[in-house]
Design a protein around this motif. Sequence first.
Motif, PDB file in Angstrom:
ATOM      1  N   ILE A 177       0.857  -1.188   0.000  1.00  0.00           N
ATOM      2  CA  ILE A 177       0.000   0.000   0.000  1.00  0.00           C
ATOM      3  C   ILE A 177       0.894   1.239   0.000  1.00  0.00           C
ATOM      4  CG2 ILE A 177      -1.716   1.344   1.284  1.00  0.00           C
ATOM      5  CD1 ILE A 177      -2.723  -1.364   2.426  1.00  0.00           C
ATOM      6  N   PRO A 178       0.784   2.080  -1.023  1.00  0.00           N
ATOM      7  CA  PRO A 178       1.597   3.299  -1.045  1.00  0.00           C
ATOM      8  C   PRO A 178       1.147   4.260   0.048  1.00  0.00           C
ATOM      9  CG  PRO A 178       0.039   3.303  -2.865  1.00  0.00           C
ATOM     10  CD  PRO A 178      -0.104   1.972  -2.177  1.00  0.00           C
ATOM     11  N   TYR A 179       2.097   5.065   0.503  1.00  0.00           N
ATOM     12  CA  TYR A 179       1.755   6.050   1.532  1.00  0.00           C
ATOM     13  C   TYR A 179       2.455   7.369   1.266  1.00  0.00           C
ATOM     14  CZ  TYR A 179       6.139   4.481   3.739  1.00  0.00           C
ATOM     15  OH  TYR A 179       7.449   4.138   3.994  1.00  0.00           O
ATOM     16  N   VAL A 180       1.818   8.411   1.808  1.00  0.00           N
ATOM     17  CA  VAL A 180       2.345   9.768   1.779  1.00  0.00           C
ATOM     18  C   VAL A 180       2.572  10.177   3.220  1.00  0.00           C
ATOM     19  CG1 VAL A 180       1.744  12.183   1.312  1.00  0.00           C
ATOM     20  CG2 VAL A 180       1.181  10.406  -0.361  1.00  0.00           C
ATOM     21  N   LEU A 181       3.700  10.766   3.485  1.00  0.00           N
ATOM     22  CA  LEU A 181       3.974  11.300   4.812  1.00  0.00           C
ATOM     23  C   LEU A 181       3.477  12.738   4.856  1.00  0.00           C
ATOM     24  CD1 LEU A 181       7.591   9.911   5.242  1.00  0.00           C
ATOM     25  CD2 LEU A 181       5.437   8.906   6.058  1.00  0.00           C
ATOM     26  N   ALA A 182       2.551  13.016   5.758  1.00  0.00           N
ATOM     27  CA  ALA A 182       2.018  14.366   5.970  1.00  0.00           C
ATOM     28  C   ALA A 182       2.425  14.733   7.391  1.00  0.00           C
ATOM     29  CB  ALA A 182       0.504  14.385   5.793  1.00  0.00           C
ATOM     30  N   MET A 184       6.290  13.210   0.382  1.00  0.00           N
ATOM     31  CA  MET A 184       6.029  13.880   1.654  1.00  0.00           C
ATOM     32  C   MET A 184       5.466  15.274   1.434  1.00  0.00           C
ATOM     33  SD  MET A 184       8.964  14.520   4.464  1.00  0.00           S
ATOM     34  CE  MET A 184       8.713  15.500   5.916  1.00  0.00           C
ATOM     35  N   VAL A 185       4.558  15.660   2.313  1.00  0.00           N
ATOM     36  CA  VAL A 185       4.109  17.041   2.400  1.00  0.00           C
ATOM     37  C   VAL A 185       4.369  17.497   3.831  1.00  0.00           C
ATOM     38  CG1 VAL A 185       2.424  16.997   0.528  1.00  0.00           C
ATOM     39  CG2 VAL A 185       1.701  16.317   2.810  1.00  0.00           C
ATOM     40  N   GLN A 196      -0.376  20.204  -3.168  1.00  0.00           N
ATOM     41  CA  GLN A 196       0.818  19.486  -2.702  1.00  0.00           C
ATOM     42  C   GLN A 196       0.466  18.050  -2.320  1.00  0.00           C
ATOM     43  OE1 GLN A 196       1.711  22.405   0.330  1.00  0.00           O
ATOM     44  NE2 GLN A 196       3.638  22.947  -0.683  1.00  0.00           N
ATOM     45  N   LEU A 197      -0.654  17.872  -1.631  1.00  0.00           N
ATOM     46  CA  LEU A 197      -1.071  16.530  -1.237  1.00  0.00           C
ATOM     47  C   LEU A 197      -1.408  15.692  -2.461  1.00  0.00           C
ATOM     48  CD1 LEU A 197      -1.683  14.485   0.980  1.00  0.00           C
ATOM     49  CD2 LEU A 197      -4.015  15.412   1.056  1.00  0.00           C
ATOM     50  N   GLU A 198      -2.126  16.269  -3.392  1.00  0.00           N
ATOM     51  CA  GLU A 198      -2.496  15.535  -4.603  1.00  0.00           C
ATOM     52  C   GLU A 198      -1.251  15.088  -5.374  1.00  0.00           C
ATOM     53  OE1 GLU A 198      -5.719  15.886  -8.195  1.00  0.00           O
ATOM     54  OE2 GLU A 198      -4.847  17.750  -7.453  1.00  0.00           O
TER      55      GLU A 198
END
Length: 124
Positions: free
Chosen positions: A80-85, A101-102, A110-112
């Motif tokens: 599962i891909p992830y974004v660090l916020a 990362m945002v 930026q999140l998109e």
Amino acid sequence: MATTSAVPRAIVFEDHSGLASALTDLLEARLGYDVAACAGCIEEAIRLAHVERCDVAVVDLDLQGVMAYPALDELKRRGIPYVLATGTLPLDIPTRYRAPMVRKPYSAQQLEQAIREASAPRPC
């Protein structure tokens, strides 16, 4: 494990309830995601990472003073891909956990972009 639904699904790991709510609204209303679940503590984040079907996770690294690395391990194991916020500095993140990362505060754009980058197919 990615879903096969026409509407992409996300999970959110964020311990600040106001930020979790704003992030959920942003993902659903602006970016077209169905937020399947939110976790505000490491135990719930690990559980969701283990069982929830989703296309991406948006993760604050510091969940009530505990780093979310065990949850990231489970997301990685499941593909599962992830974004660090997060407010954590990039150099303070171990290399194996680095991802798109945002930095807080961040914009919808930026999140998109970070989600697109995290979800892009990886070369073998």
